[in-house]
Design a protein around this motif. Sequence first.
Motif, PDB file in Angstrom:
ATOM      1  N   SER A  61      17.552   5.470  14.046  1.00 31.23           N
ATOM      2  CA  SER A  61      16.370   5.088  14.821  1.00 31.23           C
ATOM      3  C   SER A  61      16.381   5.664  16.232  1.00 31.23           C
ATOM      4  O   SER A  61      15.334   5.791  16.857  1.00 31.23           O
ATOM      5  N   ASN A  62      17.556   6.017  16.738  1.00 29.83           N
ATOM      6  CA  ASN A  62      17.660   6.643  18.060  1.00 29.83           C
ATOM      7  C   ASN A  62      17.623   8.165  17.980  1.00 29.83           C
ATOM      8  O   ASN A  62      17.880   8.846  18.968  1.00 29.83           O
ATOM      9  N   ASN A  63      17.382   8.682  16.783  1.00 34.40           N
ATOM     10  CA  ASN A  63      17.316  10.121  16.516  1.00 34.40           C
ATOM     11  C   ASN A  63      18.684  10.805  16.588  1.00 34.40           C
ATOM     12  O   ASN A  63      18.776  12.003  16.810  1.00 34.40           O
ATOM     13  N   TYR A  64      19.780  10.025  16.432  1.00 36.23           N
ATOM     14  CA  TYR A  64      21.113  10.593  16.365  1.00 36.23           C
ATOM     15  C   TYR A  64      21.404  11.000  14.925  1.00 36.23           C
ATOM     16  O   TYR A  64      20.950  10.358  13.982  1.00 36.23           O
ATOM     17  N   VAL A  65      22.203  12.048  14.760  1.00 36.27           N
ATOM     18  CA  VAL A  65      22.544  12.548  13.427  1.00 36.27           C
ATOM     19  C   VAL A  65      23.709  11.742  12.857  1.00 36.27           C
ATOM     20  O   VAL A  65      24.690  11.487  13.543  1.00 36.27           O
ATOM     21  N   LEU A  66      23.569  11.335  11.591  1.00 36.76           N
ATOM     22  CA  LEU A  66      24.613  10.594  10.884  1.00 36.76           C
ATOM     23  C   LEU A  66      24.877  11.234   9.535  1.00 36.76           C
ATOM     24  O   LEU A  66      23.984  11.820   8.926  1.00 36.76           O
ATOM     25  N   ASP A  67      26.115  11.088   9.059  1.00 34.46           N
ATOM     26  CA  ASP A  67      26.438  11.462   7.689  1.00 34.46           C
ATOM     27  C   ASP A  67      25.734  10.453   6.790  1.00 34.46           C
ATOM     28  O   ASP A  67      25.862   9.241   6.995  1.00 34.46           O
ATOM     29  N   GLU A  68      24.972  10.948   5.808  1.00 38.10           N
ATOM     30  CA  GLU A  68      24.170  10.058   4.969  1.00 38.10           C
ATOM     31  C   GLU A  68      25.028   9.061   4.203  1.00 38.10           C
ATOM     32  O   GLU A  68      24.681   7.890   4.074  1.00 38.10           O
ATOM     33  N   GLN A  69      26.159   9.504   3.700  1.00 38.25           N
ATOM     34  CA  GLN A  69      26.967   8.655   2.834  1.00 38.25           C
ATOM     35  C   GLN A  69      27.731   7.588   3.607  1.00 38.25           C
ATOM     36  O   GLN A  69      27.771   6.433   3.202  1.00 38.25           O
ATOM     37  N   THR A  70      28.344   7.957   4.728  1.00 44.53           N
ATOM     38  CA  THR A  70      29.186   7.016   5.468  1.00 44.53           C
ATOM     39  C   THR A  70      28.461   6.341   6.619  1.00 44.53           C
ATOM     40  O   THR A  70      28.999   5.406   7.208  1.00 44.53           O
ATOM     41  N   GLN A  71      27.270   6.832   6.986  1.00 49.41           N
ATOM     42  CA  GLN A  71      26.493   6.301   8.104  1.00 49.41           C
ATOM     43  C   GLN A  71      27.243   6.435   9.425  1.00 49.41           C
ATOM     44  O   GLN A  71      27.054   5.643  10.342  1.00 49.41           O
ATOM     45  N   GLN A  72      28.100   7.446   9.535  1.00 45.79           N
ATOM     46  CA  GLN A  72      28.876   7.700  10.751  1.00 45.79           C
ATOM     47  C   GLN A  72      28.454   9.026  11.360  1.00 45.79           C
ATOM     48  O   GLN A  72      28.023   9.931  10.644  1.00 45.79           O
ATOM     49  N   ALA A  73      28.633   9.153  12.679  1.00 48.84           N
ATOM     50  CA  ALA A  73      28.378  10.433  13.336  1.00 48.84           C
ATOM     51  C   ALA A  73      29.418  11.438  12.834  1.00 48.84           C
ATOM     52  O   ALA A  73      30.604  11.099  12.759  1.00 48.84           O
ATOM     53  N   PRO A  74      29.010  12.637  12.452  1.00 47.83           N
ATOM     54  CA  PRO A  74      29.960  13.603  11.876  1.00 47.83           C
ATOM     55  C   PRO A  74      31.166  13.884  12.772  1.00 47.83           C
ATOM     56  O   PRO A  74      32.279  14.042  12.278  1.00 47.83           O
ATOM     57  N   HIS A  75      30.983  13.916  14.083  1.00 46.43           N
ATOM     58  CA  HIS A  75      32.110  14.235  14.966  1.00 46.43           C
ATOM     59  C   HIS A  75      33.099  13.077  15.093  1.00 46.43           C
ATOM     60  O   HIS A  75      34.200  13.259  15.603  1.00 46.43           O
ATOM     61  N   LEU A  76      32.751  11.903  14.622  1.00 44.96           N
ATOM     62  CA  LEU A  76      33.657  10.750  14.673  1.00 44.96           C
ATOM     63  C   LEU A  76      34.410  10.535  13.366  1.00 44.96           C
ATOM     64  O   LEU A  76      35.283   9.666  13.293  1.00 44.96           O
ATOM     65  N   MET A  77      34.073  11.314  12.348  1.00 46.64           N
ATOM     66  CA  MET A  77      34.731  11.170  11.053  1.00 46.64           C
ATOM     67  C   MET A  77      36.098  11.850  11.084  1.00 46.64           C
ATOM     68  O   MET A  77      36.338  12.736  11.899  1.00 46.64           O
ATOM     69  N   LEU A 154      36.469   1.893  10.945  1.00 46.94           N
ATOM     70  CA  LEU A 154      36.542   0.495  11.377  1.00 46.94           C
ATOM     71  C   LEU A 154      37.707   0.276  12.331  1.00 46.94           C
ATOM     72  O   LEU A 154      37.569  -0.409  13.349  1.00 46.94           O
ATOM     73  N   GLN A 155      38.871   0.875  12.020  1.00 46.64           N
ATOM     74  CA  GLN A 155      40.031   0.745  12.899  1.00 46.64           C
ATOM     75  C   GLN A 155      39.733   1.357  14.267  1.00 46.64           C
ATOM     76  O   GLN A 155      40.072   0.782  15.298  1.00 46.64           O
ATOM     77  N   GLN A 156      39.085   2.515  14.274  1.00 45.65           N
ATOM     78  CA  GLN A 156      38.748   3.166  15.531  1.00 45.65           C
ATOM     79  C   GLN A 156      37.742   2.322  16.316  1.00 45.65           C
ATOM     80  O   GLN A 156      37.868   2.159  17.528  1.00 45.65           O
ATOM     81  N   ASP A 157      36.752   1.759  15.635  1.00 37.98           N
ATOM     82  CA  ASP A 157      35.771   0.904  16.297  1.00 37.98           C
ATOM     83  C   ASP A 157      36.449  -0.328  16.900  1.00 37.98           C
ATOM     84  O   ASP A 157      36.106  -0.757  18.001  1.00 37.98           O
TER      85      ASP A 157
END
Length: 181
Positions: A61-77, A154-157
């Motif tokens: 909703s903020n127009n940030y890019v996410l990996d569709e499957q994990t719902q995470q930002a690609p650079h944080l994976m 989750l651990q990183q969060d």
Amino acid sequence: IEGQGHGAVFDCKFSPDGQHFACTDSHGHLLIFGFGCSRSYEKIPDQMFFHTDYRPLIRDSNNYVLDEQTQQAPHLMPPPFLVDVDGNPHPTKYQRLVPGRENCADEHLIPQLGYVATSDGEVVEQVIGQQTVDQDEQGLEPSILDGMIRQLQLQQDQRTGADQESASSGPPNGEGTPRRG
């Protein structure tokens, strides 16, 4: 490029000593130029892709890019695995070239492979982490690799949340260090 037409240069980086530079183009080629011997570059495989290169992305909703499957930002994976054009993983000595995997144990450098049925009924072998949401909805087994990715996230969060709490819960008088009475 012979048989492919013209291509744009997307990125170019120079070595620290200025003796070499590498460019990538719109056709997916990596071009390396410089002085000296090319023996060190001849040791790597011809085809090197990340297993996540063609995973679908979405915008939130903020127009940030996410990996569709994990719902995470690609650079944080977690760091991806190196594979060839068919999705077959490269040996562990090449997996250590990926930043973040230099010091991993051997069992963490071997991606788990699985057999996945495509929409037309064909069964193909692939890195399990490449399964898409569509495959999950079709009742296929959940990806072990994606479960590990979610757990690491989750651990990183939790660490990030704890760091923010400790930074915000300083001394009540607002000073950087507490005073002795």
